[in-house]
Design a protein around this motif. Structure first.
Motif, PDB file in Angstrom:
ATOM      1  N   ASN A 125      -0.805   5.256  -8.818  1.00  0.00           N
ATOM      2  CA  ASN A 125      -1.551   5.298 -10.046  1.00  0.00           C
ATOM      3  C   ASN A 125      -1.698   3.751 -10.364  1.00  0.00           C
ATOM      4  O   ASN A 125      -1.447   3.016 -11.594  1.00  0.00           O
ATOM      5  N   GLY A 126      -2.121   3.067  -9.345  1.00  0.00           N
ATOM      6  CA  GLY A 126      -2.341   1.469  -9.529  1.00  0.00           C
ATOM      7  C   GLY A 126      -1.333   0.530 -10.048  1.00  0.00           C
ATOM      8  O   GLY A 126      -1.392  -0.518  -9.970  1.00  0.00           O
ATOM      9  N   ARG A 127      -0.238   1.118  -9.715  1.00  0.00           N
ATOM     10  CA  ARG A 127       1.084   0.039  -9.680  1.00  0.00           C
ATOM     11  C   ARG A 127       1.785   0.136  -8.501  1.00  0.00           C
ATOM     12  O   ARG A 127       1.831   0.919  -7.777  1.00  0.00           O
ATOM     13  N   VAL A 128       1.995  -1.109  -8.043  1.00  0.00           N
ATOM     14  CA  VAL A 128       2.888  -1.251  -6.648  1.00  0.00           C
ATOM     15  C   VAL A 128       4.387  -1.629  -7.142  1.00  0.00           C
ATOM     16  O   VAL A 128       4.729  -2.548  -7.803  1.00  0.00           O
ATOM     17  N   ASP A 171       0.950  -1.036  -0.185  1.00  0.00           N
ATOM     18  CA  ASP A 171      -0.050   0.095  -0.114  1.00  0.00           C
ATOM     19  C   ASP A 171       0.903   1.315   0.000  1.00  0.00           C
ATOM     20  O   ASP A 171       0.596   2.229  -0.822  1.00  0.00           O
ATOM     21  N   THR A 198       2.228   1.903  -3.436  1.00  0.00           N
ATOM     22  CA  THR A 198       1.399   2.009  -4.770  1.00  0.00           C
ATOM     23  C   THR A 198       1.265   3.454  -5.155  1.00  0.00           C
ATOM     24  O   THR A 198       0.978   4.513  -4.529  1.00  0.00           O
ATOM     25  N   LEU A 218      -1.408 -10.507  -4.965  1.00  0.00           N
ATOM     26  CA  LEU A 218      -2.264  -9.855  -6.050  1.00  0.00           C
ATOM     27  C   LEU A 218      -2.912 -11.171  -6.829  1.00  0.00           C
ATOM     28  O   LEU A 218      -3.997 -11.156  -7.538  1.00  0.00           O
ATOM     29  N   ARG A 224      -4.608  -3.914  -9.067  1.00  0.00           N
ATOM     30  CA  ARG A 224      -3.153  -3.219  -9.117  1.00  0.00           C
ATOM     31  C   ARG A 224      -2.258  -4.295  -9.863  1.00  0.00           C
ATOM     32  O   ARG A 224      -2.625  -5.503 -10.031  1.00  0.00           O
TER      33      ARG A 224
END
Length: 258
Positions: free
Chosen positions: A147-150, A142, A145, A200, A207
């Protein structure tokens, strides 16, 4: 036997309290919420009255160097003074595998200072060093993270379930002081970016994972520093099994996770 668990309302401490009670011993949870503050010393004399063992699984509220150093050193000093006054015969501290191999990480330097204070306290002691907790993977994701990228580095870890950590700490507390360090670790070595992918895959949330060697808390760690050596005790619980059948990962940061 009376065992006082400092940090006894947290992730590890609450499990240690339950395990000690299951073994038929008295367990007392000590934390600011129960009126005990190791940083100021408030409540220590009262809670340690009649205690045989003290287990310290408390954690600094900050990862920054100076606040963490202040927390661990002042807490250790107040604990040792109160333990000697109360006649405590065994002090157990939870630390981190590889903590003395990462001098550039201030939080780890603070934990090393805590270990040194325990060794120099004059109270019989045991130190248990654990690898990172499974429960810490989701909060790390978290925090990394965007913009939706980890974004996670490929740092190698050998993570373990907090339940296995609590079991090892309890076993140590019920035994005799070792005057040394015991390493405990999970059964498998994973890259941190791969742990994100596994998480994920089991619990998709839209993500994706990007490998970024500069991202997050574990960026730049010396290779192999966090996995332990062949002497480390191996816990049995695998991360994928824990994800599917055990405690689901928390989306809230728990600073007990090393």
């Amino acid at each position: 036997m009376k065992i006082v668990v400092v940090g006894g309302t947290g992730l590890i401490g609450s499990q240690v309290v339950a395990l000690v009670r299951d073994r038929g011993h008295e367990a007392v949870a000590a934390s600011p919420s129960t009126g005990v503050d190791t940083v100021t010393g408030q409540g220590l004399a009262q809670v340690l009255d009649g205690a045989d063992v003290v287990v310290d699984v408390s954690n600094s509220p900050s990862f920054d160097t100076e606040p963490a150093l202040d927390f661990f050193t002042r807490s250790a000093r107040h604990l040792s003074e109160a333990e000697k006054e109360a006649g405590v015969r065994h002090h157990v501290t939870l630390s981190i595998v590889g903590v003395d191999r990462v001098p550039d990480y201030g939080y780890y330097r603070a934990k090393v200072a805590q270990e040194e204070a325990v060794r120099d306290s004059g109270v019989p002691f045991s130190i248990v060093r654990a690898t990172q907790f499974f429960e810490f993977v989701a909060p790390v994701m978290d925090m990394s993270t965007e913009n939706g990228r980890v974004r996670l580095p490929s740092t190698r870890l050998r993570p373990m379930a907090s339940a296995d950590v609590a079991s090892a700490v309890t076993e140590t507390a019920l035994g005799e002081p070792s005057y040394g360090v015991r390493d405990i670790a999970g059964p498998e070595v994973h890259r941190l970016d791969r742990l994100g992918e596994i998480t994920l895959a089991v619990r998709p949330d839209g993500r994706g994972v990007v490998t970024d060697e500069t991202a997050g808390l574990f960026a730049g760690m010396p290779d192999g520093a966090l996995i332990g050596d062949d002497t480390a005790h191996r816990a049995a619980t695998r991360y994928e099994d824990w994800l599917r059948h055990g405690q689901p990962p928390s989306r809230a940061t728990d600073r007990s996770g090393h």
